[in-house]
Design a protein around this motif. Structure first.
Motif, PDB file in Angstrom:
ATOM      1  N   THR A 118      22.244  17.230  -0.726  1.00 23.38           N
ATOM      2  CA  THR A 118      23.382  17.346  -1.639  1.00 23.38           C
ATOM      3  C   THR A 118      24.660  16.731  -1.079  1.00 23.38           C
ATOM      4  OG1 THR A 118      23.695  19.595  -0.787  1.00 23.38           O
ATOM      5  CG2 THR A 118      22.514  19.364  -2.875  1.00 23.38           C
ATOM      6  N   ASP A 119      24.675  16.439   0.219  1.00 24.01           N
ATOM      7  CA  ASP A 119      25.826  15.757   0.824  1.00 24.01           C
ATOM      8  C   ASP A 119      25.718  14.240   0.696  1.00 24.01           C
ATOM      9  OD1 ASP A 119      26.779  18.211   1.598  1.00 24.01           O
ATOM     10  OD2 ASP A 119      26.129  18.038   3.691  1.00 24.01           O
ATOM     11  N   HIS A 120      24.575  13.765   0.208  1.00 26.91           N
ATOM     12  CA  HIS A 120      24.275  12.335   0.222  1.00 26.91           C
ATOM     13  C   HIS A 120      24.248  11.726  -1.168  1.00 26.91           C
ATOM     14  CE1 HIS A 120      22.722  13.558   4.181  1.00 26.91           C
ATOM     15  NE2 HIS A 120      22.759  12.290   4.532  1.00 26.91           N
ATOM     16  N   VAL A 121      24.395  10.411  -1.171  1.00 28.17           N
ATOM     17  CA  VAL A 121      23.976   9.565  -2.281  1.00 28.17           C
ATOM     18  C   VAL A 121      22.899   8.648  -1.721  1.00 28.17           C
ATOM     19  CG1 VAL A 121      24.635   7.601  -3.735  1.00 28.17           C
ATOM     20  CG2 VAL A 121      26.075   9.641  -3.653  1.00 28.17           C
ATOM     21  N   VAL A 122      21.737   8.643  -2.367  1.00 25.60           N
ATOM     22  CA  VAL A 122      20.594   7.866  -1.883  1.00 25.60           C
ATOM     23  C   VAL A 122      20.410   6.647  -2.776  1.00 25.60           C
ATOM     24  CG1 VAL A 122      18.123   7.881  -1.410  1.00 25.60           C
ATOM     25  CG2 VAL A 122      19.493   9.934  -0.943  1.00 25.60           C
ATOM     26  N   LEU A 123      20.451   5.468  -2.164  1.00 21.93           N
ATOM     27  CA  LEU A 123      20.291   4.200  -2.868  1.00 21.93           C
ATOM     28  C   LEU A 123      19.113   3.460  -2.251  1.00 21.93           C
ATOM     29  CD1 LEU A 123      24.080   3.232  -2.810  1.00 21.93           C
ATOM     30  CD2 LEU A 123      22.861   4.454  -4.624  1.00 21.93           C
ATOM     31  N   ALA A 124      18.298   2.823  -3.069  1.00 15.53           N
ATOM     32  CA  ALA A 124      17.045   2.255  -2.567  1.00 15.53           C
ATOM     33  C   ALA A 124      16.841   0.812  -3.006  1.00 15.53           C
ATOM     34  CB  ALA A 124      15.869   3.108  -3.045  1.00 15.53           C
ATOM     35  N   LEU A 125      16.460  -0.021  -2.031  1.00 16.31           N
ATOM     36  CA  LEU A 125      16.032  -1.401  -2.273  1.00 16.31           C
ATOM     37  C   LEU A 125      14.544  -1.479  -1.945  1.00 16.31           C
ATOM     38  CD1 LEU A 125      18.752  -3.889  -0.901  1.00 16.31           C
ATOM     39  CD2 LEU A 125      17.708  -3.905  -3.175  1.00 16.31           C
ATOM     40  N   LEU A 126      13.715  -1.176  -2.928  1.00 13.99           N
ATOM     41  CA  LEU A 126      12.261  -1.127  -2.714  1.00 13.99           C
ATOM     42  C   LEU A 126      11.536  -1.918  -3.807  1.00 13.99           C
ATOM     43  CD1 LEU A 126      12.070   2.709  -1.949  1.00 13.99           C
ATOM     44  CD2 LEU A 126      11.938   0.858  -0.268  1.00 13.99           C
ATOM     45  N   PRO A 127      11.881  -3.190  -3.982  1.00 20.59           N
ATOM     46  CA  PRO A 127      11.348  -3.934  -5.131  1.00 20.59           C
ATOM     47  C   PRO A 127       9.831  -4.024  -5.179  1.00 20.59           C
ATOM     48  CG  PRO A 127      12.465  -5.390  -3.570  1.00 20.59           C
ATOM     49  CD  PRO A 127      12.803  -3.998  -3.175  1.00 20.59           C
ATOM     50  N   SER A 128       9.183  -4.355  -4.068  1.00 21.20           N
ATOM     51  CA  SER A 128       7.728  -4.521  -4.104  1.00 21.20           C
ATOM     52  C   SER A 128       7.023  -3.201  -4.394  1.00 21.20           C
ATOM     53  CB  SER A 128       7.227  -5.113  -2.788  1.00 21.20           C
ATOM     54  OG  SER A 128       7.694  -4.367  -1.676  1.00 21.20           O
ATOM     55  N   TYR A 129       7.547  -2.103  -3.864  1.00 20.89           N
ATOM     56  CA  TYR A 129       6.942  -0.795  -4.117  1.00 20.89           C
ATOM     57  C   TYR A 129       7.091  -0.410  -5.585  1.00 20.89           C
ATOM     58  CZ  TYR A 129       6.738  -0.044   0.950  1.00 20.89           C
ATOM     59  OH  TYR A 129       6.451  -0.147   2.290  1.00 20.89           O
ATOM     60  N   LEU A 130       8.255  -0.683  -6.151  1.00 21.01           N
ATOM     61  CA  LEU A 130       8.485  -0.361  -7.558  1.00 21.01           C
ATOM     62  C   LEU A 130       7.578  -1.194  -8.468  1.00 21.01           C
ATOM     63  CD1 LEU A 130      12.381  -0.122  -7.614  1.00 21.01           C
ATOM     64  CD2 LEU A 130      10.787   1.755  -8.029  1.00 21.01           C
ATOM     65  N   GLU A 131       7.424  -2.465  -8.122  1.00 15.81           N
ATOM     66  CA  GLU A 131       6.658  -3.381  -8.954  1.00 15.81           C
ATOM     67  C   GLU A 131       5.170  -3.072  -8.906  1.00 15.81           C
ATOM     68  OE1 GLU A 131       9.823  -7.084  -8.362  1.00 15.81           O
ATOM     69  OE2 GLU A 131       8.044  -6.921  -7.086  1.00 15.81           O
ATOM     70  N   GLN A 132       4.695  -2.597  -7.742  1.00 18.67           N
ATOM     71  CA  GLN A 132       3.263  -2.364  -7.586  1.00 18.67           C
ATOM     72  C   GLN A 132       2.826  -1.010  -8.124  1.00 18.67           C
ATOM     73  OE1 GLN A 132       1.853  -2.845  -3.492  1.00 18.67           O
ATOM     74  NE2 GLN A 132       0.654  -4.564  -4.215  1.00 18.67           N
ATOM     75  N   GLY A 133       3.667  -0.007  -7.968  1.00 20.83           N
ATOM     76  CA  GLY A 133       3.347   1.321  -8.482  1.00 20.83           C
ATOM     77  C   GLY A 133       2.495   2.143  -7.533  1.00 20.83           C
ATOM     78  N   GLY A 134       2.513   3.460  -7.736  1.00 20.69           N
ATOM     79  CA  GLY A 134       1.671   4.360  -6.960  1.00 20.69           C
ATOM     80  C   GLY A 134       2.129   4.589  -5.541  1.00 20.69           C
ATOM     81  N   SER A 135       3.410   4.365  -5.258  1.00 26.66           N
ATOM     82  CA  SER A 135       3.912   4.440  -3.895  1.00 26.66           C
ATOM     83  C   SER A 135       4.388   5.848  -3.544  1.00 26.66           C
ATOM     84  CB  SER A 135       5.079   3.457  -3.718  1.00 26.66           C
ATOM     85  OG  SER A 135       5.817   3.749  -2.553  1.00 26.66           O
ATOM     86  N   SER A 136       3.936   6.356  -2.407  1.00 27.43           N
ATOM     87  CA  SER A 136       4.427   7.654  -1.923  1.00 27.43           C
ATOM     88  C   SER A 136       5.896   7.553  -1.521  1.00 27.43           C
ATOM     89  CB  SER A 136       3.588   8.135  -0.741  1.00 27.43           C
ATOM     90  OG  SER A 136       3.616   7.206   0.328  1.00 27.43           O
ATOM     91  N   LEU A 137       6.310   6.400  -1.011  1.00 22.94           N
ATOM     92  CA  LEU A 137       7.702   6.198  -0.625  1.00 22.94           C
ATOM     93  C   LEU A 137       8.622   6.275  -1.838  1.00 22.94           C
ATOM     94  CD1 LEU A 137       9.847   5.509   1.509  1.00 22.94           C
ATOM     95  CD2 LEU A 137       9.301   3.083   1.150  1.00 22.94           C
ATOM     96  N   GLU A 238      12.333   4.627   9.070  1.00 21.74           N
ATOM     97  CA  GLU A 238      11.419   5.692   8.640  1.00 21.74           C
ATOM     98  C   GLU A 238      10.006   5.276   8.974  1.00 21.74           C
ATOM     99  OE1 GLU A 238       8.789   7.472   5.250  1.00 21.74           O
ATOM    100  OE2 GLU A 238       9.242   5.392   5.745  1.00 21.74           O
ATOM    101  N   TYR A 239       9.222   6.214   9.524  1.00 21.71           N
ATOM    102  CA  TYR A 239       7.808   5.957   9.822  1.00 21.71           C
ATOM    103  C   TYR A 239       6.971   6.841   8.910  1.00 21.71           C
ATOM    104  CZ  TYR A 239       3.374   5.480  12.319  1.00 21.71           C
ATOM    105  OH  TYR A 239       2.052   5.223  12.643  1.00 21.71           O
ATOM    106  N   GLY A 240       6.198   6.207   8.071  1.00 20.43           N
ATOM    107  CA  GLY A 240       5.323   6.941   7.174  1.00 20.43           C
ATOM    108  C   GLY A 240       4.289   5.991   6.611  1.00 20.43           C
ATOM    109  N   MET A 241       3.317   6.528   5.922  1.00 25.21           N
ATOM    110  CA  MET A 241       2.298   5.694   5.296  1.00 25.21           C
ATOM    111  C   MET A 241       1.612   6.486   4.197  1.00 25.21           C
ATOM    112  SD  MET A 241      -0.423   5.583   8.480  1.00 25.21           S
ATOM    113  CE  MET A 241       0.854   5.039   9.614  1.00 25.21           C
ATOM    114  N   THR A 242       0.890   5.780   3.359  1.00 27.17           N
ATOM    115  CA  THR A 242       0.228   6.382   2.209  1.00 27.17           C
ATOM    116  C   THR A 242      -0.635   7.571   2.610  1.00 27.17           C
ATOM    117  OG1 THR A 242       0.172   4.240   1.092  1.00 27.17           O
ATOM    118  CG2 THR A 242      -1.374   5.910   0.314  1.00 27.17           C
ATOM    119  N   GLU A 243      -1.326   7.449   3.728  1.00 29.04           N
ATOM    120  CA  GLU A 243      -2.297   8.460   4.129  1.00 29.04           C
ATOM    121  C   GLU A 243      -1.665   9.683   4.788  1.00 29.04           C
ATOM    122  OE1 GLU A 243      -3.953   4.324   4.115  1.00 29.04           O
ATOM    123  OE2 GLU A 243      -2.228   5.285   5.070  1.00 29.04           O
ATOM    124  N   LEU A 244      -0.359   9.659   4.994  1.00 31.00           N
ATOM    125  CA  LEU A 244       0.355  10.786   5.591  1.00 31.00           C
ATOM    126  C   LEU A 244       1.329  11.369   4.579  1.00 31.00           C
ATOM    127  CD1 LEU A 244       1.317   9.260   9.074  1.00 31.00           C
ATOM    128  CD2 LEU A 244      -0.727  10.594   8.500  1.00 31.00           C
TER     129      LEU A 244
END
Length: 331
Positions: A118-137, A238-244
């Motif tokens: 609630t202290d933040h504003v979150v802005l995202a540049l994730l074009p390939s993830y948005l275009e492909q769909g199904g992203s956990s990120l 950030e370190y993460g992946m689909t399987e986690l």
């Protein structure tokens, strides 16, 4: 209350966490109730009752998420997350039983590192993830945007002017600004900016991956470009992946700290069953307690370096492994 419900309640309500005890408890349950993992252990000749330490636990190779339905118990997935790839047939699938469990876990982890959303504003540049769909990120960031209650739009494809206006607007409202993006998209904007705007009060967080849009860079080179373009002293990661379902975060220098539901162990590069706390570099194995519905013990294709304080670095990937996930920088 069944085992998984009790386990989830324990993770989110009993702090501090006895990680080793929880991991061994989860291992014993999944060795019996996860058909894919159970069969894998049987093929290895592993007797679960003889496993007494974390380093004795066999880790499921991450490729199984491409070829099998990795589930503990039977359930209809609430959502299926897909890894990066050209077709759904060649992408890893994480069958998530409870989306609220995933988003709540991501929030717990993020806020332990960065404070209330609630202290933040979150802005995202994730074009390939948005275009492909199904992203956990994308699912995680979308939830973060919702939880902030922000006035600003959260996701941007390539609308840099609008993104700059959103940053200025958030700044005027006294909010902390988090700009999270895939590496190539952040780099595209950084090259365009060339230090002409003041982003010194903005947290720039890269999630790795050039996705074939730019040449792969070692982390130091990428971060140098980003720091120069955005005019900041530090690049977060950030370190993460689909399987986690858990994440790790770096507040600079590529030094990651795992979330409270996550622990990294290293295996010998030539012997996947040689797992030891004495290894200082090797293949990254992840214990993810949040993967209670799938498999909590994942052998990744990342190569890492461990530090005595529990932090870790990602050095690169095994030869011939797919370019996928987050933080896939070659070093």
């Amino acid at each position: 209350m069944n085992f998984k419900a009790q386990f989830k309640h324990q993770l989110h309500h009993n702090q501090p966490l006895n990680f080793t005890g929880c991991a061994l408890e989860l291992f014993r349950y999944q060795s019996e109730h996860n058909p894919v993992y159970k069969h894998y252990l049987q093929q290895l000749g592993i007797k679960p009752e003889e496993v007494k330490t974390l380093t004795q636990i066999p880790f499921l190779p991450i490729e199984f998420f491409k070829t099998h339905e990795v589930k503990t118990d039977m359930y209809e997935p609430a959502v299926t997350f897909y890894s990066s790839g050209t077709t759904k047939q060649s992408r890893s699938r994480h069958l998530v039983a409870d989306l609220d469990w995933y988003t709540a876990t991501t929030r717990f982890i993020f806020e332990k590192f960065y404070g209330p959303l609630t202290d933040h504003v979150v802005l995202a540049l994730l074009p390939s993830y948005l275009e492909q769909g199904g992203s956990s990120l994308v699912a995680m960031v979308d939830y973060f945007v919702e939880q902030t209650g922000q006035q600003e739009q959260g996701f941007y494809l390539r609308e840099h002017d609008k993104l700059l206006e959103a940053i200025k607007h958030a700044r005027q409202r006294g909010k902390k600004v988090l700009l999270i993006g895939v590496s190539y998209a952040l780099l595209d904007w950084a090259v365009k900016l060339q230090g002409q705007e003041d982003f010194s009060d903005v947290t720039i967080m890269e999630t790795g991956g050039m996705k074939g849009r730019r040449r792969e860079m070692i982390r130091e080179e990428l971060h140098a470009h980003l720091k120069r373009g955005f005019g900041v002293d530090t690049i977060h990661s950030e370190y993460g992946m689909t399987e986690l379902l858990s994440q790790g975060y770096s507040k600079g220098g590529g030094i990651f700290w795992p979330g409270f539901t996550m622990q990294v162990l290293l295996r010998d590069l030539n012997d996947p069953f040689d797992i030891s706390p004495t290894h200082r570099s090797g293949g990254i194995n992840v214990i993810d307690l949040a993967n209670v519905d799938s498999c909590g013990f994942i052998e990744t294709k990342d190569i890492g370096r461990m530090h005595d304080d529990g932090s870790f670095e990602v050095l690169g990937r095994f030869d011939n492994s797919d370019i996928r996930g987050c933080n896939l920088l070659i070093g």
